[in-house]
Design an enzyme around this catalytic site. Structure first.
Site, PDB file in Angstrom:
ATOM      1  N   TRP A 357       0.950  -6.988   6.926  1.00  0.00           N
ATOM      2  CA  TRP A 357      -0.164  -6.068   7.184  1.00  0.00           C
ATOM      3  C   TRP A 357      -1.023  -5.876   5.950  1.00  0.00           C
ATOM      4  CZ3 TRP A 357      -0.523  -0.942   5.030  1.00  0.00           C
ATOM      5  CH2 TRP A 357       0.549  -0.587   4.216  1.00  0.00           C
ATOM      6  N   ASP A 358      -0.532  -6.359   4.816  1.00  0.00           N
ATOM      7  CA  ASP A 358      -1.291  -6.252   3.576  1.00  0.00           C
ATOM      8  C   ASP A 358      -2.688  -6.855   3.708  1.00  0.00           C
ATOM      9  OD1 ASP A 358       1.411  -5.897   3.154  1.00  0.00           O
ATOM     10  OD2 ASP A 358       1.471  -6.954   1.248  1.00  0.00           O
ATOM     11  N   GLU A 488       8.904   2.826   1.942  1.00  0.00           N
ATOM     12  CA  GLU A 488      10.148   2.224   2.411  1.00  0.00           C
ATOM     13  C   GLU A 488      11.387   2.838   1.767  1.00  0.00           C
ATOM     14  OE1 GLU A 488       8.160  -2.139   3.399  1.00  0.00           O
ATOM     15  OE2 GLU A 488       9.203  -1.798   1.496  1.00  0.00           O
ATOM     16  N   LYS A 601       7.916   5.254  -2.716  1.00  0.00           N
ATOM     17  CA  LYS A 601       7.656   3.906  -3.227  1.00  0.00           C
ATOM     18  C   LYS A 601       6.164   3.638  -3.358  1.00  0.00           C
ATOM     19  CE  LYS A 601       8.591  -0.968  -2.143  1.00  0.00           C
ATOM     20  NZ  LYS A 601       9.107  -1.915  -1.126  1.00  0.00           N
ATOM     21  N   GLN A 602       5.391   4.084  -2.380  1.00  0.00           N
ATOM     22  CA  GLN A 602       3.957   3.820  -2.371  1.00  0.00           C
ATOM     23  C   GLN A 602       3.247   4.874  -1.544  1.00  0.00           C
ATOM     24  OE1 GLN A 602       4.678   0.077   0.036  1.00  0.00           O
ATOM     25  NE2 GLN A 602       2.652   0.588   0.792  1.00  0.00           N
TER      26      GLN A 602
END
Length: 767
Positions: A357-358, A488, A601-602
């Site tokens: 999906w990046d 994640e 994580k992000q």
């Protein structure tokens, strides 16, 4: 974090021999041309630390899934981008001694990637065990003009000896993937041939049956004078070489110019593959190394004309942004809608080299603003052509009626990722694909894309969301259970804000698409309703009920949306209070400890605030940023860029600059200790976003370009270029002014610092 790469505006330079970091340098100085590429491996033999890697676009192997406990719905395989034939190999022997830097005394060493011209140069002086000293220079590039070919010029100078020098150029298809699940080799030989000065091998992938022909052709010079030679021919399984020896006097230089070709059955019939490869190779060989390089340089000049970003007064930042742009441009050219952007591009094997999906979330904006419109459209068509597979993927999990779940990882539209928590729970990817359709249309005004391409994809995704939510009597709302958001470091949570928000938005946008098609494409819309058995009244009514009644976890005290239902049950400890010995936590902590921690994580909830910023005022965005960023460890390459943009939005210029350097130099400085596996190609699109949308305040809204530029105090000035509906603009900012120049024949409507302008063709405004 490493600090051995020299800061330079246009080059990536390693000026000492660092065998312990060689795999990092191999990644950083990788080359590609959209059709093939490879790591910056040495041409000569090297028995030290190295990850050999050459790759051909679109060729993969379905490596059987390896898990301890099989679950229903697991994909049968994990797709591997294949390590292709080593075509760059040139073994060198001096007398009886083989040149191998791991066995020599390296007296000096220099390796540099020239990003402006797109080629790799390496120079070194080495003392062999006998005391003989050689000076070697190599230059290599992957032609973006003749994209089936690459070229090498490799020279050896006898510094202090007179002896026989043996040169053995070869093609080796007997290669392995480092990440193979069962230590298998994925290539079977089909045919090979070798003759004086050239040779070819054709190999076939197991299972997928791709054919690739890899060939070489070369010539040899001594002190610039072309040599005639009669080579000894060598053949073994999946390997061919030529062996030639020359008596070299002290001070003389022997040079080989080797042209390589890679041609896959995606671009030629299998029966004609070898003949076509010979045509491409002979064409390049007739041009010769110098002409090929000259054409290649001129083609790169054109690429930089439309995509370059200039930063004044900060070499580290300048090198970082150009490095990211360079890698994006050599990874994907957009000419073939069957191809997409692998997270490692042509730089490594990790993640399978497949589509994530990046692409939609982080790469599409770069290509929209810097490349012709059809390139971005091809990225969307890639997903449209995989719609049937997305429906199959959803059906395997129990969804029906044309519901579509796009894969987490894919080569051909089929899911091939095998970590349960990601494959079946990280479903926000569906929303990213839907949002990409909206973003493309908003930017280009190409509403025609909705009929039929965009609508069909949106319908399938909306049907998935409709079935994935469920009504909660407890909440008296629709909820989404058992998901993993972009963060994640939390698995199997309920009501991840970002996932719920994307689901709600997708249903709303699909409802708007229905209204548009009914009004503007009535006949085609009627056909689409029949094709997909679309009961408009019933399905749109259901969508509306979900839109109006979606549940979002919210903390009234802090006035923020929560990342998921139970987030505040965690102990909230800022990362600033963690010791350095704990970082990165994904390498230092157990998974159990990570999942129970507050650390992110992000960007997750903040990802939604970035996408839907128009729905929030600046104070709301700031409240969320000030809560979530201090507990974000940024151990995903996709994290700093979003924080860069949001920090810019709320006026936190210091944090914006910090996050920009982190995303721009993520690989160059090996922030996450993983550059040796390959580069983070898709996050490089995020780096561009961070610069242009963060510092430039660049947006496309309501048929206008919006700019709110600011200049970090560390810089003297910057400039960037963007395309918008035929207009090509250059934006220059200093501490004193901003100049916007329209270097095209198309006028453009702008909003700069909340004031509206119409910038005429070939005109300039200064603010």
């Amino acid at each position: 974090m490493k600090d051995f790469i020299i800061h330079d505006n246009w080059k990536v330079i390693e000026d000492q021999y660092h065998p312990e970091w060689n795999e990092i340098s191999e990644s950083l100085m990788s080359l590609g041309n959209g059709r093939m590429g490879g790591r910056a491996n040495f041409e000569e033999k090297f028995s030290g630390k190295t990850l050999q890697g050459n790759y051909v676009a679109g060729v993969y192997y379905p490596d059987k899934t390896r898990v301890g406990w099989w679950k229903n719905g697991y994909p049968d395989y994990f797709a591997k981008v294949l390590n292709g034939a080593n075509w760059i190999g040139i073994d060198i022997t001096v007398g009886e001694e083989e040149l191998d830097l791991a066995e020599c005394e390296v007296l000096d060493f220099h390796r540099e990637l020239d990003m402006k011209e797109g080629h790799l140069v390496r120079r070194f002086t080495a003392k062999l065990p006998s005391g003989k000293i050689v000076e070697v220079k190599s230059q290599r590039f992957m032609s973006i003009v003749d994209s089936e070919t690459g070229a090498i010029r490799y020279s050896v100078k006898a510094v202090n000896f007179q002896d026989k020098v043996t040169i053995k150029p070869y093609v080796d298809f007997d290669v392995m993937n480092k990440d193979t699940n069962y230590d298998e080799k994925f290539w079977n030989e089909v045919e090979k041939e070798v003759s004086n000065g050239e040779g070819f091998i054709t190999a076939e992938t197991r299972k997928t049956l791709f054919h690739v022909t890899t060939g070489m052709k070369y010539q040899i010079f001594i002190d610039g004078e072309k040599q005639s030679f009669k080579a000894d021919l060598e053949e073994r399984v999946k390997y061919i070489s030529n062996i030639t020896s020359f008596d070299i006097k002290e001070g003389q230089t022997i040079t080989i110019e080797k042209i390589g070709v890679n041609l896959s059955s995606e671009y030629a019939e299998k029966s004609d593959l070898v003949d076509q490869a010979k045509v491409f190779l002979n064409k390049a060989f007739e041009k010769g190394f110098d002409q090929m390089l000259d054409e290649h340089k001129k083609a790169w000049e054109v690429k930089w004309e439309t995509s370059d970003i200039i930063i004044e007064g900060d070499a580290a930042a300048q090198q970082g942004i150009r490095f990211n742009i360079f890698q994006l441009n050599q990874t994907y050219t957009g000419e073939d809608p069957r191809l997409n952007i692998g997270p490692k591009g042509f730089t490594g094997e990790k993640y399978g080299g497949s589509t994530y999906w990046d692409t939609e979330a982080y790469c599409l904006p770069f290509y929209l603003a810097t490349a012709p419109e059809e390139i971005s459209k091809n990225l969307l068509l890639y997903r449209y052509k995989h719609l049937d597979r997305a429906i199959e993927n959803a059906k395997k999990l129990g969804f029906k009626n044309g519901a579509a779940l796009y894969p987490m990882v894919t080569m051909n539209g089929e899911e091939c990722h095998n970590e349960w928590e990601i494959t079946f729970e990280e479903i926000h990817r569906n929303g990213a694909i839907a949002f990409a359709i909206y973003e493309y249309i908003r930017y280009t005004n190409d509403f025609e894309y909705l009929a039929p391409y965009g609508f069909e994809v949106l319908l399938g995704i909306s049907r998935f969301w409709t079935q994935r939510v469920n009504w909660s009597n407890y909440q008296n709302k629709y909820v989404m259970l058992g998901v993993t958001g972009p963060n994640e470091y939390e698995n199997n949570v309920d009501n991840n804000y970002h996932t719920n928000r994307l689901a709600q938005w997708t249903l709303q946008y699909t409802r708007e698409a229905v209204a548009y098609l009914k009004e503007n494409h009535a006949a085609e819309y009627a056909s689409l309703k029949e094709k997909w058995n679309f009961n408009e009244e019933e399905e749109v009514s259901k969508w509306t009920h979900i839109i109006d009644n979606m549940y979002f976890p919210y903390d009234e005290t802090r006035q923020i949306f929560l990342q998921q239902d139970n987030f505040l049950n965690k102990e909230i400890i800022p990362t600033a209070e963690m010791g350095a010995e704990n970082r990165p936590i994904n390498q230092k902590w157990s998974w159990d400890r990570i999942l129970r921690s507050c650390y992110i994580k992000q960007a997750d909830t903040l990802q939604s605030l970035y996408l839907f910023e128009d729905d929030f005022d600046v104070e709301t965005i700031k409240r969320h940023f000030d809560f979530y960023e201090p507990i974000t460890v940024h151990e995903s390459s996709l994290s700093p860029c979003i924080h860069n943009i949001l920090a810019s939005k709320i006026g936190n210029q210091e944090k914006a600059y910090e996050m920009y350097l982190r995303t721009a130099r993520l690989d160059l400085d090996d922030y996450n200790n993983d550059t040796e596996d390959g580069l983070h190609i898709t996050s490089m699109g995020g780096t561009w976003m961070g610069f242009v949308m963060g510092f430039g305040g660049f947006r496309a809204r309501n048929n206008r370009l919006i700019l709110n530029p600011f200049l970090p105090k560390e810089w003297k000035g910057y400039s960037f270029k963007v395309n918008f509906r035929g207009a090509h603009l250059k934006v220059q900012t200093t501490h004193d002014h901003t100049i916007i120049e329209n270097i095209s024949d198309v006028a453009c409507d702008l909003t700069v610092f909340d004031k509206e302008y119409t910038l005429a063709a070939n005109d300039t405004i200064k603010l």
